[in-house]
Design a protein around this motif. Structure first.
Motif, PDB file in Angstrom:
ATOM      1  N   VAL A  56      13.469  -1.206  -6.923  1.00 17.74           N
ATOM      2  CA  VAL A  56      12.534  -2.173  -6.351  1.00 17.74           C
ATOM      3  C   VAL A  56      11.598  -2.595  -7.474  1.00 17.74           C
ATOM      4  CG1 VAL A  56      12.539  -1.131  -4.028  1.00 17.74           C
ATOM      5  CG2 VAL A  56      10.806  -0.441  -5.671  1.00 17.74           C
ATOM      6  N   GLU A  57      10.918  -3.714  -7.259  1.00 22.16           N
ATOM      7  CA  GLU A  57       9.894  -4.121  -8.221  1.00 22.16           C
ATOM      8  C   GLU A  57       8.645  -3.283  -7.952  1.00 22.16           C
ATOM      9  OE1 GLU A  57       9.256  -8.330  -8.293  1.00 22.16           O
ATOM     10  OE2 GLU A  57       7.440  -8.174  -9.524  1.00 22.16           O
ATOM     11  N   VAL A  58       8.173  -2.638  -9.003  1.00 23.09           N
ATOM     12  CA  VAL A  58       6.977  -1.809  -8.851  1.00 23.09           C
ATOM     13  C   VAL A  58       5.819  -2.510  -9.543  1.00 23.09           C
ATOM     14  CG1 VAL A  58       5.877   0.405  -9.370  1.00 23.09           C
ATOM     15  CG2 VAL A  58       8.319   0.322  -8.770  1.00 23.09           C
ATOM     16  N   ALA A  59       4.789  -2.823  -8.757  1.00 24.84           N
ATOM     17  CA  ALA A  59       3.550  -3.342  -9.337  1.00 24.84           C
ATOM     18  C   ALA A  59       2.495  -2.253  -9.196  1.00 24.84           C
ATOM     19  CB  ALA A  59       3.097  -4.598  -8.602  1.00 24.84           C
ATOM     20  N   ALA A  60       1.583  -2.235 -10.158  1.00 25.21           N
ATOM     21  CA  ALA A  60       0.519  -1.239 -10.111  1.00 25.21           C
ATOM     22  C   ALA A  60      -0.770  -1.902  -9.647  1.00 25.21           C
ATOM     23  CB  ALA A  60       0.318  -0.608 -11.485  1.00 25.21           C
ATOM     24  N   ALA A  61      -1.418  -1.260  -8.674  1.00 21.45           N
ATOM     25  CA  ALA A  61      -2.796  -1.650  -8.373  1.00 21.45           C
ATOM     26  C   ALA A  61      -3.693  -0.912  -9.346  1.00 21.45           C
ATOM     27  CB  ALA A  61      -3.158  -1.293  -6.932  1.00 21.45           C
TER      28      ALA A  61
ATOM     29  N   VAL B 232      -5.071   4.916 -12.467  1.00 17.14           N
ATOM     30  CA  VAL B 232      -4.708   3.669 -13.148  1.00 17.14           C
ATOM     31  C   VAL B 232      -5.991   2.885 -13.411  1.00 17.14           C
ATOM     32  CG1 VAL B 232      -3.246   1.626 -13.088  1.00 17.14           C
ATOM     33  CG2 VAL B 232      -2.509   3.696 -11.907  1.00 17.14           C
ATOM     34  N   ASP B 233      -6.761   3.379 -14.371  1.00 18.14           N
ATOM     35  CA  ASP B 233      -7.985   2.661 -14.729  1.00 18.14           C
ATOM     36  C   ASP B 233      -7.938   2.130 -16.161  1.00 18.14           C
ATOM     37  OD1 ASP B 233      -8.221   5.039 -16.069  1.00 18.14           O
ATOM     38  OD2 ASP B 233     -10.235   5.523 -15.347  1.00 18.14           O
ATOM     39  N   ARG B 234      -6.776   2.285 -16.814  1.00 17.27           N
ATOM     40  CA  ARG B 234      -6.560   1.733 -18.151  1.00 17.27           C
ATOM     41  C   ARG B 234      -5.233   0.976 -18.136  1.00 17.27           C
ATOM     42  NH1 ARG B 234      -9.894   3.922 -22.416  1.00 17.27           N
ATOM     43  NH2 ARG B 234      -8.991   2.080 -23.392  1.00 17.27           N
ATOM     44  N   GLY B 235      -5.140   0.003 -19.005  1.00  9.70           N
ATOM     45  CA  GLY B 235      -3.925  -0.798 -19.066  1.00  9.70           C
ATOM     46  C   GLY B 235      -2.684   0.031 -19.356  1.00  9.70           C
TER      47      GLY B 235
ATOM     48  N   HIS C  83       0.841  -1.199   0.000  1.00  9.64           N
ATOM     49  CA  HIS C  83       0.000   0.000   0.000  1.00  9.64           C
ATOM     50  C   HIS C  83       0.877   1.250   0.000  1.00  9.64           C
ATOM     51  CE1 HIS C  83      -4.075   1.754   1.386  1.00  9.64           C
ATOM     52  NE2 HIS C  83      -3.366   2.697   0.790  1.00  9.64           N
ATOM     53  N   CYS C  84       1.099   1.773  -1.196  1.00  6.94           N
ATOM     54  CA  CYS C  84       2.074   2.840  -1.340  1.00  6.94           C
ATOM     55  C   CYS C  84       1.565   3.843  -2.369  1.00  6.94           C
ATOM     56  CB  CYS C  84       3.385   2.201  -1.817  1.00  6.94           C
ATOM     57  SG  CYS C  84       4.698   3.357  -2.022  1.00  6.94           S
ATOM     58  N   HIS C  85       1.542   5.114  -1.996  1.00  7.86           N
ATOM     59  CA  HIS C  85       1.115   6.158  -2.938  1.00  7.86           C
ATOM     60  C   HIS C  85       2.359   6.793  -3.553  1.00  7.86           C
ATOM     61  CE1 HIS C  85      -3.139   6.001  -1.817  1.00  7.86           C
ATOM     62  NE2 HIS C  85      -2.692   5.720  -0.603  1.00  7.86           N
ATOM     63  N   THR C  86       2.622   6.433  -4.803  1.00  2.00           N
ATOM     64  CA  THR C  86       3.842   6.925  -5.435  1.00  2.00           C
ATOM     65  C   THR C  86       3.605   8.230  -6.194  1.00  2.00           C
ATOM     66  OG1 THR C  86       3.342   5.468  -7.281  1.00  2.00           O
ATOM     67  CG2 THR C  86       4.870   4.652  -5.639  1.00  2.00           C
ATOM     68  N   ARG C  87       2.330   8.631  -6.357  1.00  3.64           N
ATOM     69  CA  ARG C  87       1.928   9.952  -6.869  1.00  3.64           C
ATOM     70  C   ARG C  87       2.249  10.209  -8.334  1.00  3.64           C
ATOM     71  NH1 ARG C  87      -1.487  10.444  -2.794  1.00  3.64           N
ATOM     72  NH2 ARG C  87      -0.609  11.199  -0.843  1.00  3.64           N
ATOM     73  N   GLU C  88       2.931   9.287  -8.998  1.00  2.00           N
ATOM     74  CA  GLU C  88       3.249   9.473 -10.413  1.00  2.00           C
ATOM     75  C   GLU C  88       2.397   8.527 -11.235  1.00  2.00           C
ATOM     76  OE1 GLU C  88       7.439   9.171 -11.399  1.00  2.00           O
ATOM     77  OE2 GLU C  88       6.954   8.833 -13.513  1.00  2.00           O
ATOM     78  N   PRO C  89       1.700   9.003 -12.255  1.00  2.00           N
ATOM     79  CA  PRO C  89       1.748  10.368 -12.806  1.00  2.00           C
ATOM     80  C   PRO C  89       0.782  11.342 -12.118  1.00  2.00           C
ATOM     81  CG  PRO C  89       0.332   8.974 -14.153  1.00  2.00           C
ATOM     82  CD  PRO C  89       0.897   8.092 -13.074  1.00  2.00           C
TER      83      PRO C  89
ATOM     84  N   VAL D 182      -1.880   2.998 -18.490  1.00  3.40           N
ATOM     85  CA  VAL D 182      -1.331   3.706 -17.322  1.00  3.40           C
ATOM     86  C   VAL D 182      -0.607   2.722 -16.409  1.00  3.40           C
ATOM     87  CG1 VAL D 182      -1.828   5.372 -15.496  1.00  3.40           C
ATOM     88  CG2 VAL D 182      -3.334   5.267 -17.492  1.00  3.40           C
ATOM     89  N   ALA D 183      -1.205   1.539 -16.234  1.00  2.00           N
ATOM     90  CA  ALA D 183      -0.549   0.523 -15.404  1.00  2.00           C
ATOM     91  C   ALA D 183       0.810   0.143 -15.984  1.00  2.00           C
ATOM     92  CB  ALA D 183      -1.446  -0.718 -15.286  1.00  2.00           C
ATOM     93  N   ARG D 184       0.845  -0.033 -17.314  1.00  2.00           N
ATOM     94  CA  ARG D 184       2.118  -0.385 -17.963  1.00  2.00           C
ATOM     95  C   ARG D 184       3.164   0.702 -17.769  1.00  2.00           C
ATOM     96  NH1 ARG D 184      -1.153  -2.829 -21.875  1.00  2.00           N
ATOM     97  NH2 ARG D 184      -0.838  -5.086 -21.812  1.00  2.00           N
ATOM     98  N   GLN D 185       2.707   1.938 -17.860  1.00  2.00           N
ATOM     99  CA  GLN D 185       3.635   3.058 -17.705  1.00  2.00           C
ATOM    100  C   GLN D 185       4.269   3.042 -16.311  1.00  2.00           C
ATOM    101  OE1 GLN D 185       1.849   6.963 -18.374  1.00  2.00           O
ATOM    102  NE2 GLN D 185       3.534   7.881 -17.218  1.00  2.00           N
TER     103      GLN D 185
END
Lengths: 417, 309
Positions: free
Chosen positions: A115-120, A96-99, A57-63, A101-104
């Motif tokens: 670190v490994e970054v996964a997108a929720a 992140v409601d489209r693929g 549970h991490c808010h990375t704020r980008e984009p 954005v998640a890929r980005q």
């Protein structure tokens, strides 16, 4: 890739803690054994060696909100905190409601390489709670955890459809449980402190009524369900009962809810403002006990950076949230000293929930070298942060225990000096 | 005394001391030239981030009565409307030479932040629904002038306690001075958790009237959502409003108080508002006197300090 040896530590193996050295080569654990040596040696004397931590549970704020944090600074902070993986929350701009954005987000994490970054993924389009987001696209982009975190999916019909959709694939619906009609206008726990200060409170029930409803929908749909940042005894009891009846339910607690109670807010310092609010000492005790016996699976930071000018305002005007990546391990060590439990709650279980197969693995020959070397006795006082924001309730507070080294894919990403 | 942020900062001795000082300033106010040179050269900044007439004017009157200079503003029309932060506004006023900060703000704790940022003695002139210490001193002083002492005095505070900084400060001040306090309100207008409050609670005003020395009426604060938690304002007025009939059931010596502004016809009927046993105007006069006492105490320590560079 350079070879190195972690020397003199206690390794948390599948058989339990053992005094072993660890040879790391080609990004993997090449050898476990006594008295290893190599071209580079990391001194792990007095330390525990275990799987790198995983933050669910991490808010990375980008984009979109890079004045608060970006993926680079979030990853730096994560590595310094002993993490080798983070799950970035989808309440970005755009969300992140489209693929795409998640890929980005994931690709940016790969470029940074710390670190490994996964997108929720968001559960609903635009995080508006009205209709489903592009769940298929998100799934194809690798998203396994779905949440409108920051907001609750209040529409029971929408949530049911999301759960039905994700249940067959094994996706996880994670809920930020907050009934907005009960929390409206609130800034801290509704109780004796809020009453004394005349500041509108948020009752426990704002969380509990949502979790209660959701569990009925889990029973209906069979979907995996994860309760984010549990704050109350009542929620613990709901999760426990659901678990006993066999529902696929998991839960997390934040370091600040383990460490503090509502009395910490009396000075109205905005660095103690977050959702859910800090509740009573009794709730905190319930959270600690639930973490200890595993009803609460995971310690997750809810790392929520806000810029100094945003927090340097009266409490009621300040945004919610505190940072936590760099202090979570220390704070958790103050609550649970058993290394096996620490790694289970901060690495093994969160990796399992997030669906990250190369994370949270007990060290064994051949497994990816995503590791943290923890010095449980190291005393330090956070003053500045690698995070872009400094909204930490532990600023200037002495903590005990810290990551000495973090290794991601065999490379040292953090060294305590 | 470095700041006055909460009535909790004052023990009984301090409250009594400020009230006896206020008594002297009350005499000053009644002189042909109602002014003493006590704070000549000191500048008081009145920073009002909420609409206020009576409290701001009362502080300004008090400052001028002590020969202090006053710099004041209300949020509307100030740089706050251009997005300036509270911190920058406070630091700007200090740089212009303000020595004492008087702060009214809609958020609890804001005056304390101003005190921390500026290092100047700061008076809380009302922060959210948290504290309004000079109002409590004014009310205490007005009651002392009426009854001589508060020990054993029975006070009902009636109405929207939940959203009232006056009630929070008055409860502390009155009970510290030996009075007993009952909060009277429908449950949604009470704070949700009264653990540790030295008060009794009732939702039946009519059961208490014969045993009260003071009825302290609060305004239903529609702007803080007070009216939305009630079925209707009319029903509230019928159950909790003070009219001549209810006043008649109270002991002959009993008095009525209200921090103002009053909603005539809601919590108080016009005949009660204008009744000789209604102390509203005594409270206003007492307010100027206690604010003189507070500013005097905070300002006296500043005399002779070099002005801010």
């Amino acid at each position: 890739m350079a070879e190195l040896v972690i020397r003199g530590g206690t390794v948390l193996t599948a058989r339990g803690p053992e005094r072993l050295d660890v040879r790391v080569a080609e990004g993997r654990i090449a050898e476990l054994g006594p008295a290893l040596s190599g071209p580079r040696e990391l001194d792990a004397g007095g330390c525990w060696v275990g799987p790198g931590l995983v933050d669910l549970h991490c808010h990375t704020r980008e984009p979109g909100q890079e004045w608060k944090e970006d993926l680079q600074t979030a990853c730096l902070a994560a590595a310094a905190g002993g993490y080798t993986a983070i799950l970035a929350m989808p309440n970005t701009d755009p969300p992140v409601d489209r693929g795409v954005v998640a890929r980005q987000v994931v690709q940016r994490g790969e470029q940074i390489g710390l670190v490994e970054v996964a997108a929720a993924g968001a559960l609903t389009a635009g995080r508006l709670g009205e209709r489903l987001s592009h769940l298929d696209e998100l799934w194809e982009a690798g998203v396994r955890v779905f949440t409108d975190d920051g907001d609750t999916v209040t529409d029971s019909g929408v949530l049911r459809r999301a759960m039905e959709y994700l249940a067959v694939r094994g996706g996880v619906v994670a809920q930020h449980a907050e009934d907005p009609a009960l929390s409206a206008g609130g800034h801290l726990h509704e109780g004796s402190v809020s009453s004394r200060l005349g500041v509108a409170g948020i009752p426990r029930e704002a969380e509990e009524v949502v979790v209660g409803r959701d569990l009925h929908l889990v029973r209906l749909t069979g979907c995996r369900y994860h309760v984010q940042h549990v704050s109350s005894r009542g929620t613990v009891e709901l999760v426990e009962a659901a678990r006993h009846s066999g529902l696929p339910v998991t839960a997390e607690v934040t370091p600040h809810h383990l460490a503090f109670d509502e009395t910490a807010v009396e000075d109205l310092n905005p660095d103690f403002k977050m959702y859910p609010p800090l509740r009573t000492a009794e709730d905190r005790t319930a959270l600690r006990e639930a973490l200890d016996r595993g009803t609460i699976d995971v310690v997750a930071t809810d790392h929520a950076p806000h810029a100094r000018q945003e927090k340097e305002v009266p409490f009621e005007e300040a945004p919610r949230g505190v940072i936590g990546l760099e202090t979570a391990l220390s704070v958790t060590l103050g609550v649970i000293r058993d290394p096996k439990l620490v790694f289970d709650r901060m690495a093994v279980r969160p990796a399992r929930i997030a669906g990250m197969p190369s994370q949270g693995r007990v060290p064994e020959v051949g497994s990816p070298a995503n590791l943290v070397v923890v010095d449980p006795d190291r005393r330090w006082t956070p003053a500045t942060f690698r995070s872009k924001s400094g909204n930490s309730p532990w600023k200037g507070v002495e903590l005990v225990g810290r990551a000495r080294f973090t290794l991601y894919r065999g490379r040292v990403t953090w060294e305590d000096s | 005394m470095r700041n006055l942020l909460s009535i909790r900062d004052l023990d009984r001795v301090r409250i009594e001391e400020l009230c006896s000082l206020a008594d002297e300033f009350l005499a000053v106010m009644r002189r042909p030239i109602p002014q003493v040179p006590a704070l000549r050269g000191i500048t008081v900044a009145t920073m009002f981030f909420e609409p206020s007439t009576r409290t701001r004017l009362s502080f300004e009157r008090a400052a001028r009565g002590l020969s202090a200079d006053v710099m004041g503003f209300q949020a509307a029309g100030s740089s706050v409307a251009k997005g300036e932060s509270l911190k920058d506004t406070a630091l700007t006023l200090r740089a212009m030479g303000a020595n004492i900060m008087v702060v009214r703000h809609g958020s609890a704790g804001a005056p304390k932040r101003v005190a921390e940022w500026t290092g100047c003695p700061t008076v809380n002139a009302g922060d959210g629904a948290n504290q309004h210490p000079t109002q409590a001193l004014a009310d205490t002083f007005a009651l002392l002038r009426r009854f001589g002492r508060l020990d054993g005095i029975r006070i009902a505070i009636v109405g929207d306690v939940r959203h009232s900084r006056v009630a929070r400060s008055d409860v502390e001040a009155f009970t510290r001075m030996g009075a007993s306090v009952t909060l009277v309100a429908p449950p949604p207008l009470l704070p949700p958790d009264l653990t540790g409050w030295p008060v009794a609670v009732s939702d039946q005003l009519d059961d208490l009237l014969e045993e009260l020395d003071v009825v302290y009426l609060l305004r239903v604060q529609t702007e803080r959502g007070g009216a939305t938690v009630l079925p209707s304002v009319e029903e509230y007025a019928r159950r909790f409003g003070l009219d001549a009939h209810r006043l008649g059931r109270m002991p002959d010596h009993a008095v009525v108080m209200h921090p103002g502004p009053m909603n005539r016809g809601v919590e108080i009927t016009p005949d009660v508002a204008d009744h000789p046993r209604c102390l509203v105007l005594d409270q206003v006069e007492a307010g100027v006197a206690v604010r003189m006492a507070v500013l005097f105490r905070l300002g006296a320590g500043l005399k002779g300090e070099a002005p801010h560079g």
